[in-house]
Design a protein around this motif. Structure first.
Motif, PDB file in Angstrom:
ATOM      1  N   GLU A   1      63.973  35.804  58.122  1.00 24.96           N
ATOM      2  CA  GLU A   1      64.084  34.380  58.481  1.00 24.96           C
ATOM      3  C   GLU A   1      62.804  33.628  58.133  1.00 24.96           C
ATOM      4  OE1 GLU A   1      65.555  33.558  62.432  1.00 24.96           O
ATOM      5  OE2 GLU A   1      66.811  35.342  62.358  1.00 24.96           O
ATOM      6  N   SER A   2      61.661  34.187  58.486  1.00 30.39           N
ATOM      7  CA  SER A   2      60.384  33.513  58.219  1.00 30.39           C
ATOM      8  C   SER A   2      59.760  33.959  56.905  1.00 30.39           C
ATOM      9  CB  SER A   2      59.399  33.802  59.349  1.00 30.39           C
ATOM     10  OG  SER A   2      59.053  35.183  59.360  1.00 30.39           O
ATOM     11  N   ARG A   3      60.235  35.080  56.345  1.00 30.98           N
ATOM     12  CA  ARG A   3      59.683  35.666  55.111  1.00 30.98           C
ATOM     13  C   ARG A   3      58.251  36.154  55.319  1.00 30.98           C
ATOM     14  NH1 ARG A   3      63.078  37.012  51.471  1.00 30.98           N
ATOM     15  NH2 ARG A   3      61.637  36.590  49.800  1.00 30.98           N
TER      16      ARG A   3
ATOM     17  N   ALA B   1      60.521  42.213  68.132  1.00 30.35           N
ATOM     18  CA  ALA B   1      60.759  43.365  69.001  1.00 30.35           C
ATOM     19  C   ALA B   1      60.688  44.666  68.222  1.00 30.35           C
ATOM     20  CB  ALA B   1      62.121  43.227  69.701  1.00 30.35           C
ATOM     21  N   LEU B   2      61.247  44.696  67.027  1.00 33.15           N
ATOM     22  CA  LEU B   2      61.176  45.906  66.197  1.00 33.15           C
ATOM     23  C   LEU B   2      59.744  46.216  65.787  1.00 33.15           C
ATOM     24  CD1 LEU B   2      64.286  45.473  63.896  1.00 33.15           C
ATOM     25  CD2 LEU B   2      63.949  47.205  65.672  1.00 33.15           C
ATOM     26  N   GLY B   3      58.976  45.193  65.467  1.00 33.14           N
ATOM     27  CA  GLY B   3      57.582  45.393  65.097  1.00 33.14           C
ATOM     28  C   GLY B   3      56.766  45.935  66.254  1.00 33.14           C
ATOM     29  N   ALA B   4      57.001  45.420  67.462  1.00 34.26           N
ATOM     30  CA  ALA B   4      56.284  45.906  68.640  1.00 34.26           C
ATOM     31  C   ALA B   4      56.632  47.359  68.915  1.00 34.26           C
ATOM     32  CB  ALA B   4      56.625  45.041  69.847  1.00 34.26           C
ATOM     33  N   LEU B   5      57.891  47.725  68.737  1.00 34.24           N
ATOM     34  CA  LEU B   5      58.316  49.110  68.953  1.00 34.24           C
ATOM     35  C   LEU B   5      57.609  50.040  67.978  1.00 34.24           C
ATOM     36  CD1 LEU B   5      60.195  51.086  70.398  1.00 34.24           C
ATOM     37  CD2 LEU B   5      61.943  50.526  68.704  1.00 34.24           C
TER      38      LEU B   5
ATOM     39  N   LEU C   1      51.716  39.437  59.477  1.00 38.23           N
ATOM     40  CA  LEU C   1      52.058  38.019  59.464  1.00 38.23           C
ATOM     41  C   LEU C   1      51.779  37.318  58.133  1.00 38.23           C
ATOM     42  CD1 LEU C   1      50.824  37.118  63.039  1.00 38.23           C
ATOM     43  CD2 LEU C   1      53.160  37.655  62.325  1.00 38.23           C
ATOM     44  N   ARG C   2      51.512  38.099  57.083  1.00 37.20           N
ATOM     45  CA  ARG C   2      51.327  37.492  55.765  1.00 37.20           C
ATOM     46  C   ARG C   2      52.680  37.353  55.075  1.00 37.20           C
ATOM     47  NH1 ARG C   2      47.286  41.497  52.906  1.00 37.20           N
ATOM     48  NH2 ARG C   2      48.563  42.949  54.118  1.00 37.20           N
ATOM     49  N   SER C   3      52.742  36.396  54.141  1.00 34.18           N
ATOM     50  CA  SER C   3      53.940  36.250  53.322  1.00 34.18           C
ATOM     51  C   SER C   3      53.932  37.348  52.261  1.00 34.18           C
ATOM     52  CB  SER C   3      53.956  34.878  52.641  1.00 34.18           C
ATOM     53  OG  SER C   3      52.943  34.807  51.642  1.00 34.18           O
TER      54      SER C   3
ATOM     55  N   ALA D   1      48.572  31.857  64.376  1.00 34.97           N
ATOM     56  CA  ALA D   1      49.502  30.747  64.595  1.00 34.97           C
ATOM     57  C   ALA D   1      50.890  31.035  64.030  1.00 34.97           C
ATOM     58  CB  ALA D   1      48.942  29.467  63.977  1.00 34.97           C
ATOM     59  N   ARG D   2      50.996  32.007  63.144  1.00 35.68           N
ATOM     60  CA  ARG D   2      52.283  32.336  62.521  1.00 35.68           C
ATOM     61  C   ARG D   2      53.177  33.200  63.411  1.00 35.68           C
ATOM     62  NH1 ARG D   2      50.607  33.919  56.327  1.00 35.68           N
ATOM     63  NH2 ARG D   2      49.492  31.987  55.855  1.00 35.68           N
ATOM     64  N   ARG D   3      52.609  33.831  64.428  1.00 35.06           N
ATOM     65  CA  ARG D   3      53.391  34.756  65.251  1.00 35.06           C
ATOM     66  C   ARG D   3      54.669  34.104  65.772  1.00 35.06           C
ATOM     67  NH1 ARG D   3      53.111  39.595  65.844  1.00 35.06           N
ATOM     68  NH2 ARG D   3      50.890  39.710  65.458  1.00 35.06           N
ATOM     69  N   GLY D   4      54.615  32.842  66.148  1.00 41.82           N
ATOM     70  CA  GLY D   4      55.779  32.144  66.679  1.00 41.82           C
ATOM     71  C   GLY D   4      56.880  31.915  65.655  1.00 41.82           C
ATOM     72  N   ARG D   5      56.598  32.120  64.387  1.00 47.47           N
ATOM     73  CA  ARG D   5      57.605  31.943  63.337  1.00 47.47           C
ATOM     74  C   ARG D   5      58.469  33.185  63.143  1.00 47.47           C
ATOM     75  NH1 ARG D   5      54.080  29.951  58.430  1.00 47.47           N
ATOM     76  NH2 ARG D   5      55.952  30.601  57.325  1.00 47.47           N
ATOM     77  N   ILE D   6      58.050  34.316  63.710  1.00 41.80           N
ATOM     78  CA  ILE D   6      58.804  35.565  63.577  1.00 41.80           C
ATOM     79  C   ILE D   6      60.001  35.522  64.518  1.00 41.80           C
ATOM     80  CG2 ILE D   6      58.702  38.081  63.878  1.00 41.80           C
ATOM     81  CD1 ILE D   6      56.954  37.169  61.596  1.00 41.80           C
ATOM     82  N   SER D   7      61.176  35.900  64.019  1.00 41.14           N
ATOM     83  CA  SER D   7      62.367  35.889  64.866  1.00 41.14           C
ATOM     84  C   SER D   7      62.192  36.903  65.999  1.00 41.14           C
ATOM     85  CB  SER D   7      63.616  36.217  64.053  1.00 41.14           C
ATOM     86  OG  SER D   7      63.617  37.581  63.674  1.00 41.14           O
TER      87      SER D   7
END
Length: 76
Positions: A22-24, A67-71, A30-32, A56-62
């Motif tokens: 979604e955010s790419r 949740a998958l990244g945190a896991l 958090l890099r493109s 500041a980009r963290r809020g752009r992640i769905s």
């Protein structure tokens, strides 16, 4: 040659490579995808500029991708 030319390349990579489509953005760093691909060829100033923007980009992640990244980070 300056100190920046011989210093190791600073990177935000945490080896949690998963793209939030979604955010790419990479869920881990958090890099493109474009930034990741060009990272080694960027100047230290360009990399620092991007690294300042990353939090500041963290809020752009769905939420699902976050949740998958945190896991994955917890498992190592």
């Amino acid at each position: 040659m300056t100190d920046d030319d011989t210093a190791p390349i600073e990177t935000p990579c945490i080896r949690t490579c998963r793209v939030d489509w979604e955010s790419r953005l990479c869920v881990g760093c958090l890099r493109s995808m474009e930034e990741i691909g060009h990272w080694g060829g960027m100047s230290p100033a360009e990399r620092r500029r991007i690294m300042v923007e990353l939090p500041a980009r963290r809020g752009r992640i769905s939420p699902d991708a976050a949740a998958l990244g945190a896991l994955r980070r917890k498992r190592g």
